[in-house]
Structure formats: structure tokens, C-alpha cells
Scaffold this motif. Structure first.
Motif, PDB file in Angstrom:
ATOM      1  N   ARG A  32       1.959   3.658 -11.095  1.00 23.29           N
ATOM      2  CA  ARG A  32       3.010   2.647 -10.985  1.00 23.29           C
ATOM      3  C   ARG A  32       3.845   2.718  -9.726  1.00 23.29           C
ATOM      4  NH1 ARG A  32       5.714   2.691 -17.025  1.00 23.29           N
ATOM      5  NH2 ARG A  32       3.807   2.265 -18.189  1.00 23.29           N
ATOM      6  N   HIS A  33       3.772   3.843  -9.026  1.00 23.95           N
ATOM      7  CA  HIS A  33       4.718   4.038  -7.932  1.00 23.95           C
ATOM      8  C   HIS A  33       4.025   4.066  -6.572  1.00 23.95           C
ATOM      9  CE1 HIS A  33       7.720   4.814 -10.949  1.00 23.95           C
ATOM     10  NE2 HIS A  33       6.902   5.685 -11.521  1.00 23.95           N
ATOM     11  N   PHE A  34       4.814   3.673  -5.583  1.00 23.86           N
ATOM     12  CA  PHE A  34       4.313   3.590  -4.210  1.00 23.86           C
ATOM     13  C   PHE A  34       3.679   4.905  -3.749  1.00 23.86           C
ATOM     14  CE2 PHE A  34       4.663   3.561   0.372  1.00 23.86           C
ATOM     15  CZ  PHE A  34       4.367   2.267   0.709  1.00 23.86           C
ATOM     16  N   GLY A  35       4.410   5.974  -3.917  1.00 27.07           N
ATOM     17  CA  GLY A  35       3.922   7.273  -3.449  1.00 27.07           C
ATOM     18  C   GLY A  35       2.656   7.707  -4.164  1.00 27.07           C
ATOM     19  N   GLN A  36       2.605   7.448  -5.459  1.00 23.50           N
ATOM     20  CA  GLN A  36       1.392   7.750  -6.212  1.00 23.50           C
ATOM     21  C   GLN A  36       0.188   7.011  -5.650  1.00 23.50           C
ATOM     22  OE1 GLN A  36       2.793   6.585 -10.193  1.00 23.50           O
ATOM     23  NE2 GLN A  36       1.938   8.496 -10.977  1.00 23.50           N
ATOM     24  N   LEU A  37       0.397   5.717  -5.417  1.00 25.03           N
ATOM     25  CA  LEU A  37      -0.706   4.907  -4.893  1.00 25.03           C
ATOM     26  C   LEU A  37      -1.180   5.437  -3.548  1.00 25.03           C
ATOM     27  CD1 LEU A  37       0.607   1.363  -5.829  1.00 25.03           C
ATOM     28  CD2 LEU A  37      -1.553   2.355  -6.567  1.00 25.03           C
ATOM     29  N   ARG A  38      -0.209   5.770  -2.716  1.00 25.98           N
ATOM     30  CA  ARG A  38      -0.575   6.257  -1.390  1.00 25.98           C
ATOM     31  C   ARG A  38      -1.402   7.535  -1.488  1.00 25.98           C
ATOM     32  NH1 ARG A  38       2.107   9.246   2.490  1.00 25.98           N
ATOM     33  NH2 ARG A  38       3.954   9.364   1.211  1.00 25.98           N
ATOM     34  N   ARG A  39      -1.069   8.372  -2.428  1.00 21.86           N
ATOM     35  CA  ARG A  39      -1.824   9.613  -2.571  1.00 21.86           C
ATOM     36  C   ARG A  39      -3.188   9.367  -3.206  1.00 21.86           C
ATOM     37  NH1 ARG A  39       3.328  11.378  -3.537  1.00 21.86           N
ATOM     38  NH2 ARG A  39       3.183  11.014  -5.778  1.00 21.86           N
ATOM     39  N   CYS A  40      -3.247   8.425  -4.152  1.00 22.18           N
ATOM     40  CA  CYS A  40      -4.514   8.148  -4.819  1.00 22.18           C
ATOM     41  C   CYS A  40      -5.552   7.550  -3.872  1.00 22.18           C
ATOM     42  CB  CYS A  40      -4.306   7.152  -5.954  1.00 22.18           C
ATOM     43  SG  CYS A  40      -3.374   7.805  -7.340  1.00 22.18           S
ATOM     44  N   ILE A  41      -5.085   6.605  -3.070  1.00 22.70           N
ATOM     45  CA  ILE A  41      -6.009   5.842  -2.245  1.00 22.70           C
ATOM     46  C   ILE A  41      -6.220   6.576  -0.933  1.00 22.70           C
ATOM     47  CG2 ILE A  41      -6.398   3.640  -1.099  1.00 22.70           C
ATOM     48  CD1 ILE A  41      -4.550   2.407  -3.214  1.00 22.70           C
ATOM     49  N   GLY A  42      -7.447   6.814  -0.627  1.00 19.64           N
ATOM     50  CA  GLY A  42      -7.738   7.616   0.553  1.00 19.64           C
ATOM     51  C   GLY A  42      -7.300   6.926   1.830  1.00 19.64           C
ATOM     52  N   ASN A  43      -6.424   7.569   2.581  1.00 20.14           N
ATOM     53  CA  ASN A  43      -6.138   7.172   3.949  1.00 20.14           C
ATOM     54  C   ASN A  43      -5.612   5.760   4.157  1.00 20.14           C
ATOM     55  OD1 ASN A  43      -7.753   9.581   4.094  1.00 20.14           O
ATOM     56  ND2 ASN A  43      -7.899   9.184   6.280  1.00 20.14           N
ATOM     57  N   ILE A  44      -4.928   5.248   3.214  1.00 16.17           N
ATOM     58  CA  ILE A  44      -4.249   3.977   3.463  1.00 16.17           C
ATOM     59  C   ILE A  44      -2.891   4.292   4.084  1.00 16.17           C
ATOM     60  CG2 ILE A  44      -3.168   3.862   1.172  1.00 16.17           C
ATOM     61  CD1 ILE A  44      -3.546   0.828   1.274  1.00 16.17           C
ATOM     62  N   SER A  45      -2.505   3.507   5.054  1.00 19.62           N
ATOM     63  CA  SER A  45      -1.217   3.741   5.706  1.00 19.62           C
ATOM     64  C   SER A  45      -0.107   3.114   4.875  1.00 19.62           C
ATOM     65  CB  SER A  45      -1.213   3.159   7.109  1.00 19.62           C
ATOM     66  OG  SER A  45      -1.221   1.754   7.044  1.00 19.62           O
ATOM     67  N   GLU A  46       1.102   3.600   5.090  1.00 21.75           N
ATOM     68  CA  GLU A  46       2.220   3.073   4.315  1.00 21.75           C
ATOM     69  C   GLU A  46       2.443   1.593   4.585  1.00 21.75           C
ATOM     70  OE1 GLU A  46       5.617   5.415   5.200  1.00 21.75           O
ATOM     71  OE2 GLU A  46       4.877   7.199   4.161  1.00 21.75           O
ATOM     72  N   SER A  47       2.364   1.217   5.829  1.00 27.24           N
ATOM     73  CA  SER A  47       2.638  -0.186   6.143  1.00 27.24           C
ATOM     74  C   SER A  47       1.592  -1.095   5.521  1.00 27.24           C
ATOM     75  CB  SER A  47       2.690  -0.392   7.657  1.00 27.24           C
ATOM     76  OG  SER A  47       1.500   0.031   8.260  1.00 27.24           O
ATOM     77  N   THR A  48       0.351  -0.663   5.536  1.00 31.35           N
ATOM     78  CA  THR A  48      -0.699  -1.476   4.940  1.00 31.35           C
ATOM     79  C   THR A  48      -0.548  -1.553   3.429  1.00 31.35           C
ATOM     80  OG1 THR A  48      -2.220  -0.905   6.717  1.00 31.35           O
ATOM     81  CG2 THR A  48      -3.185  -1.737   4.678  1.00 31.35           C
TER      82      THR A  48
END
Lengths: 102, 102
Positions: A32-48
Motif C-alpha cells: 500500500r505504501h510508496f516505499g514498499q512499492l519502491r523496494r518491491c519493484i526492481g530498480n524503479i526510480s522514485e520520480s517514475t
DNA sequence: CAGGATCCCGGTCGATACTG
DNA sequence: CAGTATCGACCGGGATCCTG
């Protein structure tokens, strides 16, 4: 020849490089959270990630709830439209596992 | 968190701007020829259609049969893998018509 | 008719730095 | 933590021209 507007529209909505993966984690993994998603998804940048989330909200797949707290807490969740897309996500995942052996 | 390789791979394979639409016409409308596809699909350029067809062949969705005739005759058709993807195409189309009213 | 070759543009995506 | 701002690179796709 009957044109098929719906197909091209869907392609535009979920064609982003990470859209399906984002929906997948939110829908099927309860992320549900931004940080979780960023960690789950390989190598996606924050801005993207930020931009694609905004587009998914704009296209009616997700809701974004800002709790206005400190530290910031924001939750993403499926709309009814997003929920209705879950069977397709599952089908895609299962298709990939079966046909591609992934 | 369990990663989901299949989802990102599928996104890469069908993420092209016209991929789903191309598969749609070949699978559900029995369109087989280059020129037919170009006329069916709104405003796709020849070079782009050519490239996306080659990618769909490379990714195992389509077969390409060149009859070596003059004038040239080439037919595109679904592979078994492509056939197995048809239910997902149908689901996408129906989802778009129902949820988006298209 | 079916496309390959080439050039080029625009938008997408990523890296980095910064903010409330 | 959850983003936004800015900038730049890259490449997917379009236009055009050409061939067997």
C-alpha cells in the motif's frame, strides 16, 4: 472492419513500463505504501514510480489517501474499477508462469 | 516479498504501442496480411508495423509465412502460445467495453 | 504488396538533489 | 517517509524513400 477502440485505450492506460507490476503488487500482495512499492519493484526510480502512480490514479485504477500525518503516511488502494481488473492481472501472471516458465 | 518476474516480462513483450491491437486483429478478426493490418489499425506507420510484427514473431506469438510469390504474399498466424493468449485478449476487450464504456 | 533503411523527433524514464 | 523539481539520455515510434 470493426475498429476496437477499447483495446488501444487499455494499451495506453497500462502500457507504462511498470503499470502492470504496480497494480500487481497493490492488488495481489497487499502493498500500500510508496516505499514498499519502491523496494518491491526492481530498480524503479522514485520520480517514475511517483508519475506512474499518479497516472493510475488519474485513470481510475487507484485511490490515494493522504493521512496528513508526520511522518507522512499515504496509502494506495484499488478502486472498484481497479478491482475489476484483478482477474486479468491474475490471468496474465498465470499465463506467464505457464507459457513462459517464469 | 515475492518478486514476480512473469509480470514484467509480459509487460515488455506486449508493451509496444500497438502489440495488443495487432494480436487482436489477427486472433479475433482473422486478419492475416500486412496491408490488411495497416488498414485496420489507425495511423500505424509501415515501419512500426513491420517492427512490431517482427517482435511478436520473435517473442513466440506469431508465425510468419512467406509464400515467395510475386506479388509478395505473407501470412501471419498465431502460434500455440499466441492462441493461449486469446482469452486474455478477450478479457481485455470486454473489460474495456464494460468498465470504460467503449 | 510487403517491408527494409534511414533519419529524426518527442516523450518516457532514470539520476540526482531537495522539501515538508 | 513520501514525495517534487530539474535535467538529460535513451529509444520507441513516425515520416520518408527505396527495393524485390
Amino acid at each position: 472492419m470493426e475498429r476496437c477502440k477499447s483495446v488501444s485505450t487499455i494499451q495506453r492506460m497500462i502500457g507504462g513500463k511498470w503499470k502492470i507490476e504496480i497494480l500487481f503488487y497493490i492488488a495481489l500482495k497487499d502493498v500500500r505504501h510508496f516505499g514498499q512499492l519502491r523496494r518491491c519493484i526492481g530498480n524503479i526510480s522514485e520520480s517514475t514510480l511517483s508519475k506512474q502512480l499518479r497516472e493510475l490514479v488519474a485513470d481510475g485504477f487507484l485511490t490515494r489517501t493522504d493521512f496528513g500525518e508526520v511522518p507522512p503516511r499515504v496509502e494506495y488502494a484499488l478502486t472498484p474499477q481497479g478491482e475489476s481488473f484483478v482477474p486479468i492481472l491474475l490471468a496474465l501472471k498465470q499465463w506467464g508462469e505457464k507459457e513462459l516458465g517464469l
